[in-house]
Design a protein around this motif. Structure first.
Motif, mmCIF file in Angstrom:
data_model
loop_
_atom_site.group_PDB
_atom_site.id
_atom_site.type_symbol
_atom_site.label_atom_id
_atom_site.label_comp_id
_atom_site.label_asym_id
_atom_site.label_seq_id
_atom_site.Cartn_x
_atom_site.Cartn_y
_atom_site.Cartn_z
ATOM 1 N N GLN A 26 0.556 -1.160 0.004
ATOM 2 C CA GLN A 26 -0.191 -0.169 -0.070
ATOM 3 C C GLN A 26 0.869 1.281 -0.229
ATOM 4 N N TYR A 30 -2.468 3.925 -1.819
ATOM 5 C CA TYR A 30 -3.264 3.504 -0.543
ATOM 6 C C TYR A 30 -4.550 3.455 -1.190
ATOM 7 N N GLU A 31 -5.162 2.154 -1.298
ATOM 8 C CA GLU A 31 -6.431 1.848 -1.527
ATOM 9 C C GLU A 31 -7.005 2.611 -2.622
#
Length: 362
Positions: A26, A30-31
């Protein structure tokens, strides 16, 4: 990837490989945000979710009562040494401390700069190789609080039970054993801990405090050193150590997945038993420093018959992939720190190495 070291560092310390790998995955994106958590605004929705999730997990894992605040601060436990008396030690009161070794000593020295202090008990006569008996702790009537260091990393001692302080708030520096076992938070006025031993990397300090102690700080204290500043702003008054909070959140999820604090405690006991048994069954070749009743489950301190053998032990251990086994410079000897994320396999390997070293040098 090359073989992972047998990491027995005292702090910063070992992190679980799966946590590091998740952070690695990540790190750049990140996401799906197209950026790292380190690049985001701490006022943004994504970071605030991580921040609040870490606080929520702490509450869940420790069953923290509703009248306690959870703060995520900077400055390490060493800043708390000063913040506690600055915020809580009023005129006419004393800050009471149990003197158990190096970290308790640092806390007392900071408090002396701010107000009157008292030593409620000490094990100095025994070179701090034990925790004072609970019955020996004498708390002055005008105490603002009683401060204890739950685990002394340098001497390798740990409280097995905590004193009952009645109306006097009990404050504990749990930097080296937080989340290593279940704790009844309601017995404490405040618990604080640097994360870099059991709950993540350096950079974030966890404070769990009873609301009445931290909701109103003296107006004379600088803004960043006031507990109420951080209470009123959910620890977001200034830019937080966002990446450290993110990793602490991953660590808390790891503890949760392992079964919580009770399961982690049993795992830690299984690990350290391997090493303590090797010491106890060595016929005196290895000698534990801490009194048996005060032995830490986090930091195992021991000696060998001569300093030359200790130096040889450290040198050979490093050649076999072990890291961090040299004792602290202030006490010498050897130390194995077996925090939450140190694998059982590392402790087995150390016990085997110790047995082999004794066979070759005993």
């Amino acid at each position: 990837m090359t073989k992972r070291a047998y990491n027995f560092n005292a702090g910063p310390a070992a992190l679980p490989l799966e946590v590091l790998q998740q952070a690695q995955e990540q790190l750049v994106d990140y996401e799906g945000a197209g950026m790292s958590i380190m690049e985001m605004s701490h006022r943004g929705e994504i970071y605030e979710k991580v921040h609040n999730e870490a606080i929520s997990l702490l509450r869940e894992l420790y069953e923290i009562p509703a009248n306690y605040k959870v703060l995520l601060l900077q400055g390490g436990a060493s800043t708390q040494f000063a913040m506690i008396p600055m915020n809580l030690l009023k005129s006419g009161q004393v800050g009471s401390y149990v003197m158990t070794g190096s970290w308790a000593d640092k806390a007392i020295k900071e408090a002396k700069l701010i107000g009157e202090t008292a030593v409620a008990a000490t094990s100095e006569a025994d070179k701090f190789n034990r925790i004072p008996n609970i019955s020996d702790i004498q708390i002055p009537a005008n105490s603002a609080y009683l401060h204890v260091t739950s685990n002394e990393t340098i001497e390798g001692t740990q409280y097995k039970q905590f004193p009952v302080t009645n109306e006097v708030p009990l404050i504990a520096d749990m930097s080296s054993d937080i989340m290593s076992k279940p704790i009844d938070v309601s017995k404490f006025g405040m618990i604080y801990a640097g994360a870099q031993k059991n709950l993540g990397p350096s950079g974030v300090t966890i404070v769990i405090a009873r609301e009445d102690l931290v909701s109103e700080s003296p107006k004379s204290i600088p803004t960043m050193l006031r507990y109420d500043t951080h209470v009123k702003n959910n620890s977001l008054y200034n830019t937080p150590p966002s990446f450290s909070v993110y990793l602490a959140n991953l660590m808390l999820k790891w503890v949760q997945a392992k079964g919580g604090a009770a399961a982690i405690e049993q795992y830690n006991r299984d690990k350290t038993k391997l090493i303590y048994d090797t010491i106890d069954q060595s016929g005196g070749f290895y000698r534990g420093f801490a009194d048996t009743d005060s032995r830490s489950v986090m930091n195992i301190t021991f000696r060998i018959q001569t300093e030359e053998l200790e130096k040889q032990f450290v040198k050979e251990s490093e050649q076999h992939g072990f890291v961090g086994l040299k004792g602290h410079r202030s006490v010498g000897g050897l130390r194995a720190s077996t925090y939450n994320a140190v694998p059982l396999e590392s402790c087995k390997a150390l016990a085997e190495f110790m047995s082999d070293f004794q066979k070759r040098n005993g």
